[in-house]
Design a protein around this motif. Structure first.
Motif, PDB file in Angstrom:
ATOM      1  N   THR A  89      62.368  75.123   8.451  1.00 47.04           N
ATOM      2  CA  THR A  89      61.657  74.938  10.055  1.00 47.04           C
ATOM      3  C   THR A  89      62.863  74.743  11.059  1.00 47.04           C
ATOM      4  O   THR A  89      64.053  74.566  10.758  1.00 47.04           O
ATOM      5  N   GLY A  90      62.498  74.804  12.181  1.00 46.77           N
ATOM      6  CA  GLY A  90      63.276  74.415  13.338  1.00 46.77           C
ATOM      7  C   GLY A  90      64.029  72.972  13.198  1.00 46.77           C
ATOM      8  O   GLY A  90      63.274  72.207  12.561  1.00 46.77           O
ATOM      9  N   ILE A  91      64.864  72.734  14.200  1.00 45.15           N
ATOM     10  CA  ILE A  91      65.246  71.233  14.307  1.00 45.15           C
ATOM     11  C   ILE A  91      64.144  70.774  15.183  1.00 45.15           C
ATOM     12  O   ILE A  91      63.875  71.024  16.452  1.00 45.15           O
ATOM     13  N   PRO A  92      63.711  69.489  15.001  1.00 43.14           N
ATOM     14  CA  PRO A  92      62.657  68.789  15.827  1.00 43.14           C
ATOM     15  C   PRO A  92      63.474  68.471  17.006  1.00 43.14           C
ATOM     16  O   PRO A  92      64.759  68.024  16.937  1.00 43.14           O
ATOM     17  N   ASN A  93      62.811  68.330  18.297  1.00 41.58           N
ATOM     18  CA  ASN A  93      63.521  68.048  19.563  1.00 41.58           C
ATOM     19  C   ASN A  93      63.936  66.449  19.478  1.00 41.58           C
ATOM     20  O   ASN A  93      63.285  65.792  18.828  1.00 41.58           O
ATOM     21  N   GLY A  94      64.929  66.281  20.240  1.00 37.64           N
ATOM     22  CA  GLY A  94      65.268  64.746  20.289  1.00 37.64           C
ATOM     23  C   GLY A  94      66.737  64.722  20.715  1.00 37.64           C
ATOM     24  O   GLY A  94      67.585  65.560  20.855  1.00 37.64           O
ATOM     25  N   PHE A  95      66.900  63.277  21.346  1.00 34.76           N
ATOM     26  CA  PHE A  95      68.194  63.030  21.741  1.00 34.76           C
ATOM     27  C   PHE A  95      68.813  62.233  20.565  1.00 34.76           C
ATOM     28  O   PHE A  95      68.346  60.993  20.284  1.00 34.76           O
ATOM     29  N   ARG A  96      69.855  62.714  20.019  1.00 38.48           N
ATOM     30  CA  ARG A  96      70.521  61.966  18.824  1.00 38.48           C
ATOM     31  C   ARG A  96      72.030  61.664  19.063  1.00 38.48           C
ATOM     32  O   ARG A  96      72.612  62.431  19.532  1.00 38.48           O
ATOM     33  N   LYS A  97      72.158  60.299  18.776  1.00 33.13           N
ATOM     34  CA  LYS A  97      73.434  59.884  19.249  1.00 33.13           C
ATOM     35  C   LYS A  97      74.257  59.501  17.734  1.00 33.13           C
ATOM     36  O   LYS A  97      73.602  58.506  17.235  1.00 33.13           O
TER      37      LYS A  97
END
Ligand SMILES: [Zn+2]
Length: 401
Positions: free
Chosen positions: A280-288
């Protein structure tokens, strides 16, 4: 599966003698002192050794004729009465470490500079080690390796302590049971480098001593065994002796030697291990992420990256919603912030998410075609051939194998 060998019977006597020694001191000027009474003015430039040195890439002005010896690049001694063939870069002890988790205790009585240098050196090793990993422990009783000032050593059975002022460090080699060398003694009084000791020198010298704990000998000596497949000469190796003032970080040859001895047996399993391509696609989000671990072989050196952000908000109307995929470096090389988006094409929204990074990013060996996946809280890019993976996490420890 250790791959080392010894091709030249000439070295056998040296190797056997050296492998009996379980320790060595690292002096900035170690070999140099032996030759001070040996100055002759013999003609140079026309013998086998001289031509060999030129063949290894030294320039004539780096080779100083001291009579019975050549002094090369300021700090390496070659004896004219000896034969030097194929000085392969990495040299490994007869014993290597098989203990998968190595506990390291850093003496809290050292000052913050040395404690920090020790932690940074461990991090550099963990970025490259695959079969084993180093973890810090606060309980000295379970330590496999101790890092401490020579002056903090209370066990009188260790000889050659305290260190002479010309020695930056001193370490033990692994033992036959697969345990690492048990000690690193550092010398906080070391002061022969033309100016105050810099933090980068502390880090690189602890890094060097950890190499001894894990079985690596000096690249410019002839003890230990040659590691097959490493380059013939590398003046940038962190495992050079007599070079304490100038050590910096692993060279590409050092890393190759580490991968041969302590790398994963097969890189292809990275595709399986990280379950790519993702369905599946990459889930949306801000990742640091505070760390990026490079796993496998032939990957980029990202040791200077301390902060990474993947800021992805895509959907079918906005398949190009990768607002930010930044690598932030602590030394501005190739720049302080690099937004990989500027150097890449990608597809993250649908099945089989992938990113292709081109050669313009400025990070050597970063270009490639990667599958991308999320592993727990972490982000992983696996090069499609399976040779290496970039693992972004908030842990200083590399992911376990
Ligand atoms: Zn050394």
């Amino acid at each position: 599966m250790t791959k080392f060998f010894n091709r030249f019977s000439f070295y056998l006597a040296t190797i056997l003698l050296a492998s009996c020694a379980s320790e060595e001191a690292d002096n900035q000027i170690d070999l140099g002192t032996e030759i001070q009474t040996q100055k002759f003015s013999l003609p140079s430039g026309n013998d086998v050794l001289y031509n060999t040195l030129i063949g290894w890439g030294y320039k004539p002005d780096q080779i100083e004729d001291l009579g019975e010896f050549y002094l090369v690049a300021g700090d390496i001694i070659f004896d004219k009465s000896k034969i030097y063939s194929d000085p392969t870069l990495s040299r490994i002890d007869g014993n290597i470490v098989t203990k998968e988790i190595v506990n390291v205790w850093i003496h809290p009585g050292m000052n913050s500079s040395w404690i920090s240098a020790s932690n940074d050196a461990l991090k550099r090793w963990n970025n490259e080690l695959e079969k084993i990993s180093l973890q810090t422990v606060s309980n000295r009783q379970i330590a496999d390796i101790e890092i401490l000032y020579d002056s903090l050593e209370t066990d009188p059975t260790f000889d050659r302590l305290p260190l002479p002022d010309s020695a930056f460090g001193y370490a033990r080699f692994p033992t036959v049971d697969g345990s690492p060398g048990i000690k690193i003694w550092v010398n906080p009084r070391f002061d022969v480098c033309n100016g105050p000791i810099r933090q980068s020198q502390r880090i690189a010298n602890v890094q060097h001593e950890l190499g001894h704990n894990l079985g690596f000998h000096h690249t410019n000596d002839f003890s230990g065994f040659q590691v097959e497949g490493t380059p013939e000469f590398d003046g940038e190796s962190v495992m050079r002796s007599g070079n304490a003032c100038f050590l910096d970080d692993f060279s590409s040859g050092d890393i190759l030697g580490i991968k041969i001895i302590y790398g994963a047996d097969t890189a292809g399993n990275l595709l399986t291990k990280y379950d790519v391509p993702r369905s599946t696609g990459i889930p949306n989000g801000f990742r640091k992420y505070s760390n990026v671990h490079v796993i496998g072989i032939n990957g980029p050196n990202l040791n200077n990256v301390f902060n990474s952000v993947l800021n992805w908000w895509g959907n079918s109307n906005n398949p190009n919603g990768l607002h930010q995929f930044t690598l932030e470096t602590n030394n501005g090389t190739p720049r302080s912030y690099t937004n990989i988006v500027d150097f890449a094409s990608y597809q993250l929204h649908q099945a089989n998410p992938e990113i292709t990074i081109n050669a313009s990013s400025g990070f050597s060996n970063l270009s490639g075609n990667y599958w991308i996946n999320i592993d727990g809280d972490n982000l992983v890019l696996v090069e499609k051939s399976g040779t290496h993976a970039l693992y972004f996490s908030n842990s200083s420890e590399a992911p376990s194998n």
